[in-house]
Write a protein that holds these residues in place. Structure first.
Motif, PDB file in Angstrom:
ATOM      1  N   GLY A 187       0.788  -1.227  -0.074  1.00 54.99           N
ATOM      2  CA  GLY A 187      -0.040  -0.049  -0.065  1.00 54.99           C
ATOM      3  C   GLY A 187       0.987   1.450  -0.037  1.00 54.99           C
ATOM      4  N   ASP A 188       0.409   2.424   0.472  1.00 52.97           N
ATOM      5  CA  ASP A 188       1.251   3.707   0.534  1.00 52.97           C
ATOM      6  C   ASP A 188       1.930   3.876   1.883  1.00 52.97           C
ATOM      7  OD1 ASP A 188       0.366   4.410  -1.894  1.00 52.97           O
ATOM      8  OD2 ASP A 188      -1.532   5.180  -1.124  1.00 52.97           O
ATOM      9  N   ASN A 189       1.435   3.133   2.966  1.00 53.65           N
ATOM     10  CA  ASN A 189       2.027   3.424   4.337  1.00 53.65           C
ATOM     11  C   ASN A 189       2.938   2.160   4.887  1.00 53.65           C
ATOM     12  OD1 ASN A 189      -0.226   1.721   4.734  1.00 53.65           O
ATOM     13  ND2 ASN A 189      -1.099   3.347   5.980  1.00 53.65           N
ATOM     14  N   ILE A 190       3.128   1.084   4.321  1.00 56.38           N
ATOM     15  CA  ILE A 190       3.816  -0.056   4.959  1.00 56.38           C
ATOM     16  C   ILE A 190       5.123  -0.155   4.090  1.00 56.38           C
ATOM     17  CG2 ILE A 190       4.011  -2.314   5.662  1.00 56.38           C
ATOM     18  CD1 ILE A 190       0.978  -2.196   6.221  1.00 56.38           C
ATOM     19  N   LYS A 191       6.310  -0.028   4.578  1.00 55.36           N
ATOM     20  CA  LYS A 191       7.343  -0.262   3.961  1.00 55.36           C
ATOM     21  C   LYS A 191       8.370  -1.218   4.614  1.00 55.36           C
ATOM     22  CE  LYS A 191      11.807   2.306   2.722  1.00 55.36           C
ATOM     23  NZ  LYS A 191      12.429   3.480   2.806  1.00 55.36           N
ATOM     24  N   ILE A 192       8.851  -2.378   3.829  1.00 57.81           N
ATOM     25  CA  ILE A 192       9.546  -3.372   4.521  1.00 57.81           C
ATOM     26  C   ILE A 192      11.012  -3.268   3.792  1.00 57.81           C
ATOM     27  CG2 ILE A 192       9.985  -5.868   4.665  1.00 57.81           C
ATOM     28  CD1 ILE A 192       6.683  -6.067   4.517  1.00 57.81           C
ATOM     29  N   THR A 193      11.946  -3.246   4.508  1.00 61.22           N
ATOM     30  CA  THR A 193      13.283  -3.042   3.923  1.00 61.22           C
ATOM     31  C   THR A 193      14.131  -4.298   4.402  1.00 61.22           C
ATOM     32  OG1 THR A 193      13.141  -0.719   4.096  1.00 61.22           O
ATOM     33  CG2 THR A 193      15.561  -1.772   3.887  1.00 61.22           C
ATOM     34  N   ILE A 194      14.913  -4.901   3.607  1.00 59.92           N
ATOM     35  CA  ILE A 194      16.016  -6.045   3.884  1.00 59.92           C
ATOM     36  C   ILE A 194      17.222  -5.180   4.681  1.00 59.92           C
ATOM     37  CG2 ILE A 194      17.546  -7.655   3.181  1.00 59.92           C
ATOM     38  CD1 ILE A 194      14.220  -7.970   2.635  1.00 59.92           C
ATOM     39  N   VAL A 195      17.285  -5.744   5.643  1.00 56.93           N
ATOM     40  CA  VAL A 195      18.313  -4.929   6.716  1.00 56.93           C
ATOM     41  C   VAL A 195      19.716  -5.559   6.691  1.00 56.93           C
ATOM     42  CG1 VAL A 195      18.847  -4.021   9.022  1.00 56.93           C
ATOM     43  CG2 VAL A 195      16.625  -3.761   8.273  1.00 56.93           C
ATOM     44  N   ASP A 196      19.521  -7.036   6.735  1.00 52.32           N
ATOM     45  CA  ASP A 196      20.651  -7.840   6.811  1.00 52.32           C
ATOM     46  C   ASP A 196      20.247  -9.243   6.350  1.00 52.32           C
ATOM     47  OD1 ASP A 196      23.308  -8.459   7.385  1.00 52.32           O
ATOM     48  OD2 ASP A 196      23.199  -8.744   9.293  1.00 52.32           O
TER      49      ASP A 196
ATOM     50  N   ILE B  92      10.547  -2.885   9.269  1.00 50.61           N
ATOM     51  CA  ILE B  92       9.348  -2.574   9.187  1.00 50.61           C
ATOM     52  C   ILE B  92       8.743  -1.358   9.354  1.00 50.61           C
ATOM     53  CG2 ILE B  92       6.582  -3.453   9.016  1.00 50.61           C
ATOM     54  CD1 ILE B  92       8.112  -6.346   9.525  1.00 50.61           C
ATOM     55  N   GLU B  93       8.428  -0.529   8.595  1.00 48.59           N
ATOM     56  CA  GLU B  93       7.696   0.981   8.853  1.00 48.59           C
ATOM     57  C   GLU B  93       6.317   1.002   8.638  1.00 48.59           C
ATOM     58  OE1 GLU B  93       9.853   4.220   7.106  1.00 48.59           O
ATOM     59  OE2 GLU B  93      11.741   2.904   7.052  1.00 48.59           O
ATOM     60  N   ALA B  94       5.489   1.063   9.588  1.00 47.11           N
ATOM     61  CA  ALA B  94       4.121   1.008   9.454  1.00 47.11           C
ATOM     62  C   ALA B  94       3.481   1.918  10.460  1.00 47.11           C
ATOM     63  CB  ALA B  94       3.473  -0.279   9.668  1.00 47.11           C
ATOM     64  N   PRO B  95       2.481   2.272  10.264  1.00 49.98           N
ATOM     65  CA  PRO B  95       1.648   3.462  10.871  1.00 49.98           C
ATOM     66  C   PRO B  95       1.364   2.552  12.439  1.00 49.98           C
ATOM     67  CG  PRO B  95       0.398   3.412   9.068  1.00 49.98           C
ATOM     68  CD  PRO B  95       1.489   2.258   8.940  1.00 49.98           C
ATOM     69  N   THR B  96       1.194   3.262  13.492  1.00 49.77           N
ATOM     70  CA  THR B  96       1.286   2.880  14.999  1.00 49.77           C
ATOM     71  C   THR B  96      -0.350   1.994  14.883  1.00 49.77           C
ATOM     72  OG1 THR B  96       0.322   4.828  15.697  1.00 49.77           O
ATOM     73  CG2 THR B  96       2.662   4.487  15.951  1.00 49.77           C
ATOM     74  N   GLU B  97      -0.987   2.254  14.249  1.00 48.69           N
ATOM     75  CA  GLU B  97      -2.416   1.691  14.272  1.00 48.69           C
ATOM     76  C   GLU B  97      -2.463   0.203  13.787  1.00 48.69           C
ATOM     77  OE1 GLU B  97      -2.932   4.545  10.913  1.00 48.69           O
ATOM     78  OE2 GLU B  97      -2.060   4.590  12.968  1.00 48.69           O
TER      79      GLU B  97
END
Length: 65
Positions: free
Chosen positions: A15-24, A34-39
């Motif tokens: 969607g527009d508000n959840i970002k998943i990044t491969i860190v390691d 994982i960056e997602a809204p607190t809700e």
């Protein structure tokens, strides 16, 4: 199931508000950021399943003896 290949420091958006990044990546383990809204709850599968079991227990009526 959608299967995507990503390398370290690359991301996937849901969607527009959840970002998943491969860190390691180490051997057979991948670390995700994982960056997602607190809700939006974000849980590992085993934690999610434990929460679901606990919720089911609280919803089920108590059997009468």
């Amino acid at each position: 199931m959608l299967v995507l290949s990503r390398q370290r420091d690359e991301s996937i958006f849901i969607g527009d508000n959840i970002k998943i990044t491969i860190v390691d990546i180490r051997g057979d383990k991948v670390r995700l950021g994982i960056e997602a809204p607190t809700e939006v709850p974000v849980h590992r599968q085993e934690v999610y399943e434990a929460i679901q079991r606990e919720n089911q227990r609280t919803v089920e009526p108590v059997a009468k003896s």
